[in-house]
Write a protein that holds these residues in place. Sequence first.
Motif, PDB file in Angstrom:
ATOM      1  N   VAL A 123     -16.222   7.382 -19.539  1.00  0.00           N
ATOM      2  CA  VAL A 123     -14.980   6.656 -19.802  1.00  0.00           C
ATOM      3  C   VAL A 123     -14.100   6.764 -18.569  1.00  0.00           C
ATOM      4  CG1 VAL A 123     -15.097   7.105 -22.281  1.00  0.00           C
ATOM      5  CG2 VAL A 123     -13.841   8.662 -20.813  1.00  0.00           C
ATOM      6  N   THR A 124     -13.167   5.834 -18.450  1.00  0.00           N
ATOM      7  CA  THR A 124     -12.250   5.865 -17.308  1.00  0.00           C
ATOM      8  C   THR A 124     -10.817   5.961 -17.810  1.00  0.00           C
ATOM      9  OG1 THR A 124     -12.142   3.441 -17.246  1.00  0.00           O
ATOM     10  CG2 THR A 124     -13.793   4.521 -15.847  1.00  0.00           C
ATOM     11  N   ALA A 125      -9.985   6.541 -16.964  1.00  0.00           N
ATOM     12  CA  ALA A 125      -8.566   6.663 -17.269  1.00  0.00           C
ATOM     13  C   ALA A 125      -7.784   6.426 -16.002  1.00  0.00           C
ATOM     14  CB  ALA A 125      -8.260   8.051 -17.829  1.00  0.00           C
ATOM     15  N   LEU A 126      -6.559   5.908 -16.140  1.00  0.00           N
ATOM     16  CA  LEU A 126      -5.678   5.671 -15.001  1.00  0.00           C
ATOM     17  C   LEU A 126      -4.595   6.728 -14.969  1.00  0.00           C
ATOM     18  CD1 LEU A 126      -5.190   1.801 -15.049  1.00  0.00           C
ATOM     19  CD2 LEU A 126      -6.629   3.140 -13.509  1.00  0.00           C
ATOM     20  N   THR A 127      -4.306   7.210 -13.781  1.00  0.00           N
ATOM     21  CA  THR A 127      -3.202   8.141 -13.634  1.00  0.00           C
ATOM     22  C   THR A 127      -1.889   7.379 -13.706  1.00  0.00           C
ATOM     23  OG1 THR A 127      -3.060   7.913 -11.234  1.00  0.00           O
ATOM     24  CG2 THR A 127      -4.634   9.534 -12.108  1.00  0.00           C
ATOM     25  N   PRO A 128      -0.797   8.073 -13.921  1.00  0.00           N
ATOM     26  CA  PRO A 128       0.519   7.419 -13.777  1.00  0.00           C
ATOM     27  C   PRO A 128       0.714   6.955 -12.327  1.00  0.00           C
ATOM     28  CG  PRO A 128       0.687   9.515 -14.924  1.00  0.00           C
ATOM     29  CD  PRO A 128      -0.695   9.444 -14.363  1.00  0.00           C
ATOM     30  N   ASN A 129       1.771   6.219 -12.085  1.00  0.00           N
ATOM     31  CA  ASN A 129       2.045   5.729 -10.731  1.00  0.00           C
ATOM     32  C   ASN A 129       2.088   6.896  -9.745  1.00  0.00           C
ATOM     33  OD1 ASN A 129       2.200   3.197 -11.746  1.00  0.00           O
ATOM     34  ND2 ASN A 129       4.444   3.072 -11.719  1.00  0.00           N
ATOM     35  N   VAL A 130       1.393   6.700  -8.624  1.00  0.00           N
ATOM     36  CA  VAL A 130       1.370   7.709  -7.569  1.00  0.00           C
ATOM     37  C   VAL A 130       1.541   7.016  -6.233  1.00  0.00           C
ATOM     38  CG1 VAL A 130      -0.093   9.298  -8.859  1.00  0.00           C
ATOM     39  CG2 VAL A 130      -1.145   7.590  -7.376  1.00  0.00           C
ATOM     40  N   LEU A 131       1.871   7.771  -5.240  1.00  0.00           N
ATOM     41  CA  LEU A 131       1.915   7.248  -3.891  1.00  0.00           C
ATOM     42  C   LEU A 131       0.506   7.175  -3.342  1.00  0.00           C
ATOM     43  CD1 LEU A 131       4.942   9.252  -2.482  1.00  0.00           C
ATOM     44  CD2 LEU A 131       4.940   7.022  -3.618  1.00  0.00           C
ATOM     45  N   ASN A 132       0.176   6.096  -2.754  1.00  0.00           N
ATOM     46  CA  ASN A 132      -1.165   5.913  -2.226  1.00  0.00           C
ATOM     47  C   ASN A 132      -1.533   7.045  -1.263  1.00  0.00           C
ATOM     48  OD1 ASN A 132      -3.615   4.492  -1.853  1.00  0.00           O
ATOM     49  ND2 ASN A 132      -2.845   3.709   0.105  1.00  0.00           N
ATOM     50  N   GLY A 133      -2.692   7.732  -1.546  1.00  0.00           N
ATOM     51  CA  GLY A 133      -3.152   8.807  -0.688  1.00  0.00           C
ATOM     52  C   GLY A 133      -2.527  10.147  -0.969  1.00  0.00           C
ATOM     53  N   GLU A 134      -1.619  10.205  -1.920  1.00  0.00           N
ATOM     54  CA  GLU A 134      -0.946  11.459  -2.226  1.00  0.00           C
ATOM     55  C   GLU A 134      -1.860  12.331  -3.106  1.00  0.00           C
ATOM     56  OE1 GLU A 134       3.221  13.067  -4.240  1.00  0.00           O
ATOM     57  OE2 GLU A 134       2.566  10.986  -4.541  1.00  0.00           O
ATOM     58  N   THR A 135      -1.872  13.621  -2.843  1.00  0.00           N
ATOM     59  CA  THR A 135      -2.652  14.559  -3.660  1.00  0.00           C
ATOM     60  C   THR A 135      -1.819  14.981  -4.864  1.00  0.00           C
ATOM     61  OG1 THR A 135      -3.900  15.397  -1.773  1.00  0.00           O
ATOM     62  CG2 THR A 135      -3.821  16.798  -3.726  1.00  0.00           C
ATOM     63  N   LYS A 185       3.668   2.876  -0.826  1.00  0.00           N
ATOM     64  CA  LYS A 185       2.903   1.972  -1.667  1.00  0.00           C
ATOM     65  C   LYS A 185       2.584   2.678  -2.981  1.00  0.00           C
ATOM     66  CE  LYS A 185      -1.180  -0.904  -2.005  1.00  0.00           C
ATOM     67  NZ  LYS A 185      -2.417  -1.362  -1.381  1.00  0.00           N
ATOM     68  N   ILE A 186       2.930   2.119  -4.095  1.00  0.00           N
ATOM     69  CA  ILE A 186       2.719   2.709  -5.413  1.00  0.00           C
ATOM     70  C   ILE A 186       1.429   2.166  -5.996  1.00  0.00           C
ATOM     71  CG2 ILE A 186       3.634   2.956  -7.746  1.00  0.00           C
ATOM     72  CD1 ILE A 186       6.416   2.643  -6.532  1.00  0.00           C
ATOM     73  N   THR A 187       0.579   3.087  -6.502  1.00  0.00           N
ATOM     74  CA  THR A 187      -0.717   2.670  -7.046  1.00  0.00           C
ATOM     75  C   THR A 187      -1.083   3.588  -8.209  1.00  0.00           C
ATOM     76  OG1 THR A 187      -3.022   2.196  -6.474  1.00  0.00           O
ATOM     77  CG2 THR A 187      -2.061   4.172  -5.507  1.00  0.00           C
ATOM     78  N   ASN A 188      -2.287   3.434  -8.759  1.00  0.00           N
ATOM     79  CA  ASN A 188      -2.844   4.305  -9.802  1.00  0.00           C
ATOM     80  C   ASN A 188      -4.250   4.716  -9.389  1.00  0.00           C
ATOM     81  OD1 ASN A 188      -1.353   1.820 -11.471  1.00  0.00           O
ATOM     82  ND2 ASN A 188      -0.714   3.871 -12.098  1.00  0.00           N
ATOM     83  N   TYR A 189      -4.574   5.977  -9.612  1.00  0.00           N
ATOM     84  CA  TYR A 189      -5.941   6.442  -9.359  1.00  0.00           C
ATOM     85  C   TYR A 189      -6.769   6.269 -10.632  1.00  0.00           C
ATOM     86  CZ  TYR A 189      -3.890   8.861  -5.325  1.00  0.00           C
ATOM     87  OH  TYR A 189      -3.225   9.171  -4.172  1.00  0.00           O
ATOM     88  N   THR A 190      -8.014   5.912 -10.447  1.00  0.00           N
ATOM     89  CA  THR A 190      -8.955   5.809 -11.568  1.00  0.00           C
ATOM     90  C   THR A 190      -9.772   7.095 -11.663  1.00  0.00           C
ATOM     91  OG1 THR A 190      -9.137   3.416 -11.340  1.00  0.00           O
ATOM     92  CG2 THR A 190     -10.905   4.539 -12.542  1.00  0.00           C
TER      93      THR A 190
END
Length: 375
Positions: free
Chosen positions: A70-82, A48-53
């Motif tokens: 302020v908030t920022a989004l990470t690039p696409n990551v795998l859900n739960g991936e460190t 599952k591909i998501t973004n961390y806030t």
Amino acid sequence: MEHTNLFLFENKAALDAAYPDGEVTTVPGVAYARAGENEGYTVLFNKKITNYTVTLQFQDKSGTTLDASVTALTPNVLNGETIKYKVVAPEVENYKPRNKEEEIEINGDTSFTVVYLALTDYTVTVHHVFSGTPITADTEVVVKDIWDESPVKVTIEPVSIPRYKAEPVTITVTGSCEYNLEYEEIAYKAIDLGLPSGTKWANMNVGAESPEGYGGYYAWGETEPNKATAYTQSNYKWYDSSTSGMSKYNNTDGKMTLELADDAANIVMGGDWHMPTSVQCAELLNNTTSSWTTDYNGTGVAGMIFTSRNGNSIFFPAAGVVGDGGSGGRGMWFRLWSSSRDSDSWNARSMSGGSGGCNLGYNKRCGGRPVRGVL
């Protein structure tokens, strides 16, 4: 085959129902039989591909909030991936980030505090000590407008302390702190010149650290050297403006010799040391041979050497004088106070010398001159 996130679904519809809003990658055509059963299940390798806030909060080192988060989004990551995420501190007016960039590890939505530093003053409290024991009041060195926690070099200067000396020290500090400046004791030596009275003369001027040192400049009867203001009649300790005369050591009290409480040599050197009387100065002149030098023992210091019949000698550097309209003479002549005042209460007896010879005369009491101790 190993898979990190391995989920079993009977079919694609079951997968879509479980993850309706995420992209997935499947591994089609991979089938396994459940143990003991003939019916196979399709194994779908699901990513599952998501973004961390990442929520950034801004505070100073005391924890005070400086600006809105302020908030920022990470690039696409795998859900739960460190993953490793680089926090770049934005500018905040009148502040500097402790770390311009920081790398953190996250495996989900995260809140992170960026610490900022302000301009501040560093205060170095200096303890003046001899063998670890304080020998005078503390002093402070203040460095202004430094970014907090930034290294800065500070030079610690010794202060004038009777019978002690120290060298300046440069240290690096990253904030207000304390520092022990260690002193060593000045060793005044009594030189036996074989004089008839048995008087012994100190090997150097009061306040000097070596025989060629000038030492302090004192007004006659004052025990604090090196006035910050001019050596004048108006700021002389014993001048009485109400009578336009001398308040002590005058023709009324009849005092002709300094009391020990007003004797700079005794106050600074302690013990039985005291300034020479005019009689002791005359004895020195009459029982030694004087010779002028422009380079005493290779030090480049000019002055007068007095050598006795027993071969011992003392040196008076050409320190000149300060104040009373007669400032100058350094490198040209010496002038040294005795403890005796002149018959005119405005003056005191002094010993002088230069390339032309030596003599015993008198000078205005308010002027600044070196002092030498005798026993």
